[in-house]
Scaffold this active site. Structure first.
Site, mmCIF file in Angstrom:
data_model
loop_
_atom_site.group_PDB
_atom_site.id
_atom_site.type_symbol
_atom_site.label_atom_id
_atom_site.label_comp_id
_atom_site.label_asym_id
_atom_site.label_seq_id
_atom_site.Cartn_x
_atom_site.Cartn_y
_atom_site.Cartn_z
ATOM 1 N N ASP B 33 45.467 38.769 44.494
ATOM 2 C CA ASP B 33 45.217 37.613 43.632
ATOM 3 C C ASP B 33 44.671 38.040 42.272
ATOM 4 O O ASP B 33 44.600 37.251 41.340
ATOM 5 C CB ASP B 33 44.184 36.682 44.291
ATOM 6 C CG ASP B 33 44.687 36.194 45.640
ATOM 7 O OD1 ASP B 33 45.815 35.691 45.698
ATOM 8 O OD2 ASP B 33 43.949 36.344 46.638
ATOM 9 N N HIS B 34 44.244 39.266 42.185
ATOM 10 C CA HIS B 34 43.614 39.771 40.954
ATOM 11 C C HIS B 34 44.369 41.011 40.520
ATOM 12 O O HIS B 34 43.949 42.124 40.842
ATOM 13 C CB HIS B 34 42.144 40.091 41.219
ATOM 14 C CG HIS B 34 41.345 40.407 39.987
ATOM 15 N ND1 HIS B 34 41.388 41.603 39.328
ATOM 16 C CD2 HIS B 34 40.484 39.645 39.285
ATOM 17 C CE1 HIS B 34 40.579 41.593 38.279
ATOM 18 N NE2 HIS B 34 40.017 40.418 38.226
#
Lengths: 134, 155
Positions: B33-34
């Site tokens: 997600d990052h």
């Protein structure tokens, strides 16, 4: 040669810039640490660490910034104001602070206004004079 | 998930310096997600790794007598990114240690590349302190769980 007030202020200014991330021109003798420079409780410990290092001094805990003066059980606060005994205690424990100003308007929230850059400079002047005499 | 952001201690010179290693892998959920399609180790977790390395260094100096809490990060600079496959080495130097707490200077490097550097200040909290009960366990730099990184690879 003993340090002048200006010498001390210059070093205190550097110390506060490092500890609080403020700009040099924000730090004057009149600036309050909490109100003007945004210091939080943990910053007081950081400031003491840095002053000790920068001035090669030992500052015993509670000497520069006394602790628990305004807590409910200190007996020095009543109805949101610092009592006469409280003011007397502050004068004893903080000879470096401008307690007269607080005595004129002893509301508890004004206690933090004792903590000014000028107060630190005066504390260091006293401390350095003492260590020079010793 | 366990809040352990270093894999193993490489070196501990009591009261002087500590080095720890962190291997970054795509098995870490947050890297998906990052950011989606562009995995980069979050800077906050590098800071955590530096704090865990430095916190153990400070704690060990006092034989883990005090609870060490991350109090303040006066300075932190990120110079470049860390991606999966990188091996991050955290080096912490103890610059100040006293009864009330201490300060470390840390770096994070990948090979020769400097990734981040930080100054981290810790405060000590003793169990006798009246505020002790109010402290969230997550603020503690070390718990027995984290201390296991010191024994990894030892027989």
């Amino acid at each position: 040669m003993p340090m002048t007030q200006d010498d001390i202020l210059t070093k205190v200014r550097t110390t506060l810039c490092d500890a609080l991330g403020v700009d040099e021109d924000e730090v004057t003798l009149e600036s309050t640490l909490v109100g003007d420079l945004g210091a939080e409780s943990i910053d007081f410990l950081d400031i003491v660490f840095r002053l000790e290092k920068n001035f090669s001094l030992k500052i015993p805990r509670g000497e520069l910034f006394p602790e628990s003066l305004a807590s409910a059980d200190s007996g020095f606060v009543k109805d949101g104001k610092v009592t006469t005994e409280g003011i007397a205690e502050l004068r004893k424990r903080m000879p470096h602070a401008d307690v007269d100003k607080l005595a004129a308007d002893p509301r508890v929230q004004n206690i933090q206004e004792l903590f000014t850059v000028g107060m630190i400079v005066k504390f260091l002047q006293n401390k350095l004079a003492k260590s020079a005499a010793a | 998930m366990r809040w352990i952001w270093i894999d193993r201690f490489l070196e501990l010179q009591s009261g002087v310096q500590a080095r720890a290693v962190k291997n970054v892998t795509m098995a870490e959920e947050h890297l998906h997600d990052h950011y989606p399609g562009f995995p980069v180790m979050p800077g906050s977790l590098m800071l955590e790794g530096m704090a865990q390395t430095g916190g153990i260094l400070l704690g060990e100096k006092n034989q883990f007598k005090h609870i060490v809490i991350l109090a303040k990060v006066p300075n932190i600079t990120f110079h470049s990114e860390v991606v999966p496959g990188d091996q991050v080495i955290y080096t912490a130097k103890l610059v100040d240690a006293r009864d009330e707490g201490g300060t470390v200077e840390c770096t994070a490097t990948v090979g020769e590349r400097l990734v981040a550097e930080a100054e981290i200040m810790f405060a000590h909290l003793d169990q006798s302190d009246p505020t002790f009960g109010a402290i969230d366990q997550k603020n503690f730099v070390f718990s027995m769980n984290l201390m296991s990184v010191m024994d990894v690879g030892r027989v």
